[in-house]
Write a protein that holds these residues in place. Structure first.
Motif, PDB file in Angstrom:
ATOM      1  N   ALA A 200      40.380  48.591  44.491  1.00  0.00           N
ATOM      2  CA  ALA A 200      41.095  47.417  43.258  1.00  0.00           C
ATOM      3  C   ALA A 200      39.750  47.428  42.199  1.00  0.00           C
TER       4      ALA A 200
ATOM      5  N   GLU B 192      39.658  51.283  40.206  1.00  0.00           N
ATOM      6  CA  GLU B 192      41.234  50.914  40.005  1.00  0.00           C
ATOM      7  C   GLU B 192      41.501  50.185  38.601  1.00  0.00           C
ATOM      8  N   PHE B 193      41.082  48.706  38.681  1.00  0.00           N
ATOM      9  CA  PHE B 193      41.000  48.114  37.497  1.00  0.00           C
ATOM     10  C   PHE B 193      40.035  48.801  36.247  1.00  0.00           C
TER      11      PHE B 193
ATOM     12  N   THR C 126      42.040  51.917  34.803  1.00  0.00           N
ATOM     13  CA  THR C 126      43.378  52.134  34.822  1.00  0.00           C
ATOM     14  C   THR C 126      44.125  50.575  33.369  1.00  0.00           C
TER      15      THR C 126
ATOM     16  N   THR D 159      44.849  48.437  35.348  1.00  0.00           N
ATOM     17  CA  THR D 159      45.704  47.539  35.998  1.00  0.00           C
ATOM     18  C   THR D 159      45.074  47.591  37.297  1.00  0.00           C
TER      19      THR D 159
ATOM     20  N   THR E 113      45.909  46.109  41.057  1.00  0.00           N
ATOM     21  CA  THR E 113      46.513  45.490  42.063  1.00  0.00           C
ATOM     22  C   THR E 113      46.875  44.878  43.207  1.00  0.00           C
ATOM     23  N   ILE E 114      46.795  44.018  43.237  1.00  0.00           N
ATOM     24  CA  ILE E 114      45.933  42.721  44.781  1.00  0.00           C
ATOM     25  C   ILE E 114      47.051  42.229  45.207  1.00  0.00           C
ATOM     26  N   SER E 115      47.224  42.443  46.453  1.00  0.00           N
ATOM     27  CA  SER E 115      48.409  41.317  47.679  1.00  0.00           C
ATOM     28  C   SER E 115      47.943  40.018  46.787  1.00  0.00           C
TER      29      SER E 115
END
Length: 124
Positions: free
Chosen positions: A85, A88-89, A92, A94, A96-98
């Motif tokens: 995650a 990716e951050f 990007t 952004t 994105t995690i739960s």
């Protein structure tokens, strides 16, 4: 008489930074021009030192320190889901995690010294 600097103008290209990140992310996904492999718990992530160092104080200190640059970094203190995650951050802008893994990602961001992620997750 006017100096050459008087004739200079700045032309902003606001989309350039997102296009640049997008190209770097594409390179990462294809394994192109990647100069370091991050390993954690048996998984490997090919990536770019410059992107990591620009995103994380931990990596900046690691890569800017004396001695030869490492080609492989073992990060078993960060779980694969959180590391994925955060990578990716970095590429990007952004995260994105739960909600279930928010705590794990926050701890990883603290260990890797990623101030904007820490501030954003602590605020929640």
């Amino acid at each position: 008489m006017a100096s050459p600097e008087d004739d200079l103008i700045g032309i902003p290209f606001p989309e350039h930074s997102s296009e640049l990140l997008s190209c770097l992310n594409e390179q990462r996904q294809l394994g192109l021009l990647c100069d370091v492999t991050i390993k954690t718990q048996g998984l490997e992530y090919r990536t770019h030192r410059a992107v990591l160092a620009a995103s994380s104080r931990y990596f900046k200190k690691l890569f800017a320190g004396p001695g030869p640059g490492q080609e492989v970094c073992e990060l078993d203190f960060v779980g694969p889901e959180a590391l994925g995650a955060l990578l990716e951050f970095a590429y990007t802008a952004t995260l994105t995690i739960s909600s279930a893994n928010m705590g794990e990602v926050l701890r990883a961001a603290q260990l890797l010294e990623i101030p904007c992620v820490i501030a954003g997750l602590e605020y929640r």
